[in-house]
Design an enzyme around this catalytic site. Structure first.
Site, PDB file in Angstrom:
ATOM      1  N   TYR A 145       0.818  -1.179  -0.052  1.00 35.95           N
ATOM      2  CA  TYR A 145       0.036   0.090   0.026  1.00 35.95           C
ATOM      3  C   TYR A 145       0.736   1.093  -0.095  1.00 35.95           C
ATOM      4  O   TYR A 145       1.832   1.410   0.740  1.00 35.95           O
ATOM      5  CB  TYR A 145      -0.932   0.096   1.464  1.00 35.95           C
ATOM      6  CG  TYR A 145      -1.660   1.175   1.271  1.00 35.95           C
ATOM      7  CD1 TYR A 145      -3.069   1.491   0.509  1.00 35.95           C
ATOM      8  CD2 TYR A 145      -1.457   2.089   2.573  1.00 35.95           C
ATOM      9  CE1 TYR A 145      -3.768   2.469   0.838  1.00 35.95           C
ATOM     10  CE2 TYR A 145      -2.160   3.056   2.600  1.00 35.95           C
ATOM     11  CZ  TYR A 145      -3.336   3.524   1.849  1.00 35.95           C
ATOM     12  OH  TYR A 145      -4.032   4.407   2.094  1.00 35.95           O
ATOM     13  N   ASP A 240       9.216   2.749  -0.752  1.00 31.30           N
ATOM     14  CA  ASP A 240       7.980   3.377   0.168  1.00 31.30           C
ATOM     15  C   ASP A 240       8.751   3.109   1.610  1.00 31.30           C
ATOM     16  O   ASP A 240       8.391   1.926   1.991  1.00 31.30           O
ATOM     17  CB  ASP A 240       6.995   2.948  -0.095  1.00 31.30           C
ATOM     18  CG  ASP A 240       5.946   3.342   0.778  1.00 31.30           C
ATOM     19  OD1 ASP A 240       6.225   4.006   1.523  1.00 31.30           O
ATOM     20  OD2 ASP A 240       4.890   3.520   0.507  1.00 31.30           O
ATOM     21  N   LYS A 273       5.663   9.276   8.622  1.00 30.97           N
ATOM     22  CA  LYS A 273       5.316   8.629  10.088  1.00 30.97           C
ATOM     23  C   LYS A 273       6.424   9.287  10.921  1.00 30.97           C
ATOM     24  O   LYS A 273       6.344  10.478  11.470  1.00 30.97           O
ATOM     25  CB  LYS A 273       5.375   7.212  10.228  1.00 30.97           C
ATOM     26  CG  LYS A 273       4.042   6.709   9.168  1.00 30.97           C
ATOM     27  CD  LYS A 273       3.740   5.332   9.404  1.00 30.97           C
ATOM     28  CE  LYS A 273       2.620   4.789   8.449  1.00 30.97           C
ATOM     29  NZ  LYS A 273       1.316   5.044   8.730  1.00 30.97           N
TER      30      LYS A 273
END
Ligand code: HOZ
Length: 432
Positions: A145, A240, A273
């Protein structure tokens, strides 16, 4: 113990005004059933719900809270920054400092641009890769994702796996016609895709340790071959690292693979994050050459009113400063390993098949006999047992991710006593 009145009351009220009662689908507890806990406050390794119950927190805002909640140095930096102004829409020194702090730890990144969310960073990285190569095709892997940009919402993990719609409605086929989805960890299919489309591929985007199908590592042979093929065909390899960056190691997952594969580096990286420490902040970066294709230097447009926000950058900088202290990651990794080992031991004792893995402060576990290597294998693990275990833990004051498809996170605030309490809770839940 079921959620008592206040959580249920808030959930009912929320559902009247917010679709599904939540602002991000996994929070709704649809995968595991029951009533979501509404959080009132958090401190260290814990948060408290609207009924005043305390939980040991293993999601940490889905990764950012690596120092635990309310770390004094971070709090002070945020308070100071807020007092100086929330947002200017003009450059600040702190943005430069944060870019320098990221680059200092990640040798593949020479320049970085700050944005506000992982989705925005992933979407911008794809546009830049296409602009820089003059190619259209992008390759992603099943179960990964990369945020909810249209072109990436194909066979995705996380909430899409949870709700059984791995490809979102509302994404026209024309928009994903240049997206190729391959199975994770499958060298033969990777080779076949490059043989067929090699010259069209702008980039391959991968979660090097996939945290949106629980916790699945890309194997070293797979990563080695992926790097070779991207280089040979002039495609950019985009890591990612929204979850893994500054979380599995100071240098992210790429530093883990660089230890295993001589000279290994991705071409571009996406972060989020931890670099925001809990504030809306993300980034994408790569070589100076690629990054200079971005406006105002180059023809690839990308912008944002809140990009590099002064309060968010203060939060991120204070967080990165703390985690760069010597020994930080060794201690975090030890604690996380002890959690996974404790869960496995409790399961063995109860005669329940459970396997787990961790890197730095990120972990995963499955009710299965072997660690899954790809998305179908994750889907084949025992979901009903996970859901019962989730509720067994919740009742005992331990908050795990409310879906089997999500990784877990340990913070520096989790003490040995928290891990022991978690393992005791697991032993009781598994017996039950
Ligand atoms: N997409 C996130 C998990 N991989 C969930 C974010 C949230 O619900 O806060």
């Amino acid at each position: 113990m079921p959620a008592t009145d206040r959580n249920a009351e808030l959930f009912e009220r929320a559902q009247r005004v917010i679709p599904g009662g939540v602002n991000s689908p996994v929070r709704a507890f649809r995968a595991v059933g029951g009533t979501p806990r509404f959080v009132t406050r958090a401190q260290g390794a814990y948060f408290w719900d609207a009924d005043g119950r305390r939980y040991i927190d293993y999601i940490g805002s889905w990764g950012p809270m690596i120092l635990g909640h309310g770390h004094p140095a971070v709090l002070e930096a945020v308070q100071q920054a807020a007092a100086d102004g929330f947002s200017f829409g003009a450059p600040t020194e702190r943005e430069v400092e944060l870019a320098e702090a990221i680059i200092a730890q990640v040798p593949s990144v020479e320049q970085v641009r700050l944005v506000s969310s992982g989705t925005e960073a992933g979407m911008s990285a794809i546009r830049l890769a296409r602009g820089a190569t003059g190619r259209s095709r992008i390759v992603k892997f099943e179960g990964c994702y990369h945020g909810h940009a249209d072109a990436l919402l194909v066979k995705a993990g996380s909430g899409l796996a949870t709700f059984g719609h791995p490809t979102s409605a509302g994404v026209p086929p024309e928009v994903v016609q240049h997206t190729t989805v391959l199975p994770y960890n499958d060298v033969a299919q990777l080779e076949a895709a490059f043989a067929e489309h090699g010259r069209e591929i702008a980039c391959v985007m991968i979660e090097p340790i996939a945290g949106n199908m629980n916790f699945v590592r890309a194997s070293v042979p797979f990563m080695t071959r992926l790097r070779e093929l991207c280089t040979r065909h002039g495609a950019l390899l985009v890591f990612d690292e929204v979850m893994t960056g500054f979380r599995v190691a100071l240098g992210g997952a790429q530093s883990v693979y660089a230890r295993l594969i001589p000279g290994f580096r991705p071409d571009m990286s996406v972060f989020g994050k931890v670099i925001g420490g809990g504030m809306p902040l993300a980034a994408f970066g790569g070589s100076r050459d690629v990054m200079s294709q971005l406006a105002p230097l180059g023809p690839v447009y990308q912008a944002g009113t809140l990009s590099g926000n002064p309060v968010a950058t203060a939060c991120g900088l204070a967080t990165l400063k703390e985690i760069a202290r010597p020994g930080f990651f060794d201690a975090l990794a030890d604690r996380t390993r002890s959690l996974v080992a404790g869960l496995a031991a409790a399961a063995r004792e109860a005669g329940v098949p459970l396997v787990g893995d961790s890197e730095g402060g990120m972990f995963g576990f499955f009710f299965a006999r072997e660690l899954p290597q790809d998305y179908p294998a994750v889907m084949a693990t025992d979901k009903d047992r996970f859901n019962r275990f989730f509720h067994g833990m919740l009742e005992r004051g331990v908050y795990l991710a409310p879906a089997l498809y999500e990784a877990g996170f340990v913070s520096a605030a989790h003490g040995a006593d928290d891990i022991a309490a978690t393992v005791d809770a697991a032993a009781a839940a598994l017996r039950a």
